[in-house]
Motif scaffolding. Structure first.
Motif, short mmCIF file in Angstrom:
data_model
loop_
_atom_site.label_atom_id
_atom_site.label_comp_id
_atom_site.label_asym_id
_atom_site.label_seq_id
_atom_site.Cartn_x
_atom_site.Cartn_y
_atom_site.Cartn_z
N GLY A 4 -0.08 -3.46 4.82
CA GLY A 4 0.68 -2.31 4.88
C GLY A 4 1.92 -2.46 5.75
O GLY A 4 2.74 -2.04 5.58
N GLN B 135 -0.33 6.14 -1.82
CA GLN B 135 -1.47 6.11 -2.90
C GLN B 135 -2.40 5.20 -2.46
O GLN B 135 -2.04 3.87 -2.14
CB GLN B 135 -1.00 5.95 -4.17
CG GLN B 135 -1.99 6.16 -5.28
CD GLN B 135 -1.35 5.82 -6.59
OE1 GLN B 135 -0.96 4.75 -7.19
NE2 GLN B 135 -1.52 6.69 -7.51
N SER B 136 -3.63 5.77 -2.14
CA SER B 136 -4.75 4.75 -1.76
C SER B 136 -5.84 4.51 -2.72
O SER B 136 -5.69 5.48 -3.89
CB SER B 136 -5.28 5.24 -0.35
OG SER B 136 -6.31 4.64 0.11
N HIS C 237 -8.43 -0.09 2.48
CA HIS C 237 -7.03 0.81 2.04
C HIS C 237 -6.85 1.50 3.25
O HIS C 237 -5.52 1.94 3.36
CB HIS C 237 -7.30 1.58 0.77
CG HIS C 237 -7.64 0.54 -0.38
ND1 HIS C 237 -6.46 0.10 -1.08
CD2 HIS C 237 -8.53 0.33 -1.27
CE1 HIS C 237 -6.64 -0.33 -2.02
NE2 HIS C 237 -7.85 -0.43 -2.42
N ASN C 238 -7.89 2.02 4.17
CA ASN C 238 -7.33 2.59 5.33
C ASN C 238 -6.62 1.79 6.15
O ASN C 238 -5.68 2.36 6.83
CB ASN C 238 -8.46 3.31 6.03
CG ASN C 238 -9.19 4.58 5.23
OD1 ASN C 238 -8.51 5.25 4.59
ND2 ASN C 238 -10.62 4.54 5.42
N ARG D 114 -4.71 -0.67 5.41
CA ARG D 114 -3.30 -0.93 4.89
C ARG D 114 -2.57 0.39 5.25
O ARG D 114 -1.31 0.41 5.41
CB ARG D 114 -3.58 -1.07 3.38
CG ARG D 114 -4.09 -2.39 3.04
CD ARG D 114 -4.29 -2.56 1.57
NE ARG D 114 -5.43 -3.74 1.47
CZ ARG D 114 -5.80 -3.96 -0.04
NH1 ARG D 114 -5.09 -3.22 -1.03
NH2 ARG D 114 -6.77 -4.90 0.12
N MET D 115 -2.99 1.50 4.92
CA MET D 115 -2.40 2.85 5.20
C MET D 115 -1.86 2.83 6.84
O MET D 115 -0.80 3.30 7.03
CB MET D 115 -3.06 3.88 4.88
CG MET D 115 -2.35 5.21 4.82
SD MET D 115 -3.29 6.87 4.32
CE MET D 115 -3.95 6.28 2.99
N SER E 196 -7.63 3.47 11.88
CA SER E 196 -7.20 3.64 10.78
C SER E 196 -7.66 4.98 10.13
O SER E 196 -8.73 5.48 10.74
CB SER E 196 -7.58 2.46 9.89
OG SER E 196 -9.13 2.54 9.76
N PRO E 197 -7.02 5.59 9.24
CA PRO E 197 -5.60 5.05 8.60
C PRO E 197 -4.51 5.58 9.07
O PRO E 197 -3.40 5.47 8.34
CB PRO E 197 -5.89 6.20 7.21
CG PRO E 197 -6.66 7.39 7.76
CD PRO E 197 -7.58 7.02 8.88
N PRO F 296 -1.52 11.59 1.58
CA PRO F 296 -1.85 10.52 0.50
C PRO F 296 -2.56 10.91 -0.49
O PRO F 296 -3.46 11.91 -0.68
CB PRO F 296 -2.57 9.32 1.47
CG PRO F 296 -3.23 10.27 2.50
CD PRO F 296 -2.27 11.41 2.87
N TYR G 239 -5.60 9.80 -3.52
CA TYR G 239 -6.56 8.68 -3.58
C TYR G 239 -7.22 8.69 -5.22
O TYR G 239 -7.49 9.64 -5.69
CB TYR G 239 -7.91 9.36 -2.72
CG TYR G 239 -7.71 9.47 -1.34
CD1 TYR G 239 -7.74 8.34 -0.57
CD2 TYR G 239 -7.31 10.59 -0.72
CE1 TYR G 239 -7.41 8.20 0.71
CE2 TYR G 239 -6.90 10.62 0.80
CZ TYR G 239 -7.11 9.40 1.47
OH TYR G 239 -6.76 9.35 2.84
N THR H 40 -1.39 1.24 -2.06
CA THR H 40 -1.83 0.21 -1.30
C THR H 40 -2.65 -0.70 -1.98
O THR H 40 -3.72 -1.49 -1.59
CB THR H 40 -2.70 0.92 -0.02
OG1 THR H 40 -3.89 1.73 -0.86
CG2 THR H 40 -2.11 1.81 0.60
#
Length: 334
Positions: free
Chosen positions: A140, A160-161, A169-170, A172-173, A188-189, A206, A208, A236
């Motif tokens: 991220g 976009q996750s 992914h959380n 990265r966000m 996170s996120p 975001p 999903y 992500t």
């Protein structure tokens, strides 16, 4: 008759002993989020390379859900692996919270577990020996840095996750949000961008995808139709680029805006099919992981654990590759 029965029993026992000896190799399961994904294909290839180099010491059992999803099928698969008594499990959890149940059963059964690509929630990390994979927060961070280079004054953004319950992914966000905001969030996120350093997340984001590639492309198309002046769109994961023809059709109308850095489209992962699309002008950057190395390292780590050797460091990070059109010829680590 009694002698015949005894003879038969002895023969059967001998046959079972031979069979048992033939199956003495360890069986290690590599469990991806889904098997219809070129990212996880690379992890499979690393796993199989490790198997070939082990000289018969272990088998790489590559098994996971056939398609995308919220994690229920993956949980069932891991439950079955525990019931069958495999020698070790390396799993990339789709739903970190839900995976704790079967991994508790694995721990109770004495089956060592590693996570890779995606980890468990902090409160459940004692259920696995170690995590081998990407420092997901740093993905991220680097996605955000590429966006900031293109848009130094900030702007509107949509992230976009993969899935709301996917820990990787959380993370990265959170890395994207923290870097753009210039402030560390508690967990996170991360904290939603509402104007920090000029960055604002648009309504409806975001997004999903639940790793559904056609859905990811449609989400981009719908978002751009409603927000034609969007400044940044950051997946992500490589979801839309994994179906290149559909992604090309969706992104082609925005090639000029991408070239002029009016739209900062930056995507996670650097598989060859993705780098090809960046070269075509369909993204401003790619931040990639090393899934082959994840599949390879988890197998030998499980072997060491089973043989009583030192476990891998927790976490064991496998590195990142940050690519832009300017660095495309040299950006992939060897």
């Amino acid at each position: 008759m009694r002698k015949l029965i005894l003879t038969t029993a002895v023969a059967f026992g001998a046959m079972m002993a031979v069979a048992s000896g033939a199956q003495a190799k360890f069986v290690f399961a590599l469990v991806p989020k889904n098997m219809n994904n070129p990212f996880f294909d690379q992890a499979r290839d690393g796993c199989k390379k490790a198997e070939a180099e082990s000289n018969g010491a272990f088998e790489c059992m590559y098994i996971g859900p056939g398609e995308h999803g919220g994690g229920d099928e993956q949980v069932t698969i891991v439950q079955d692996l525990v019931a069958k008594g495999v020698d070790g499990i390396a799993v990339s959890p789709s739903n970190a919270a839900a995976m704790a149940g079967p991994l508790q059963a694995a721990k109770d059964a004495g089956i060592p577990v590693l996570t890779w690509d995606s980890d468990l929630l902090p409160e459940n990390k004692e259920l696995r020996v170690a995590y081998i994979g990407t420092h997901n927060y740093d993905i991220g961070v680097n996605l955000a840095k590429v966006a900031m280079a293109a848009k130094p004054k900030g702007g509107t953004i949509c992230i976009q996750s993969g899935g709301a319950a996917a820990a990787n992914h959380n993370e990265r966000m959170q890395g994207i949000r923290d870097t753009l905001a210039g402030k560390q969030s508690a967990a996170s996120p991360g904290d939603r961008l509402t104007g920090q350093n000029g960055w604002t997340e648009i309504d409806g984001c975001p997004l999903y995808t639940n790793d559904d590639f056609p859905v990811s492309v449609q989400q981009f198309t719908d978002t751009m139709a409603k927000n034609p002046k969007l400044d940044a769109f950051i997946p992500t994961g490589g979801f839309p680029q994994f179906i290149p023809d559909a992604n090309r059709a969706a992104v082609e109308p925005f090639k000029d805006a991408i070239a002029k850095k009016q739209l900062a489209l930056i995507v996670a992962d650097t598989l060859p099919v993705q780098i090809d699309q960046m070269k075509e002008g369909l993204s401003l950057g790619q931040v990639g992981q090393r899934p082959f190395e994840m599949g390879y390292k988890t197998m030998f780590a499980l072997k060491d654990i089973k043989e009583g050797k030192a476990p891998p460091a927790d976490p064991t990070y496998t590195g990142l590759d940050v690519c832009t059109p300017e660095t495309v010829d040299t950006c992939i680590g060897k």
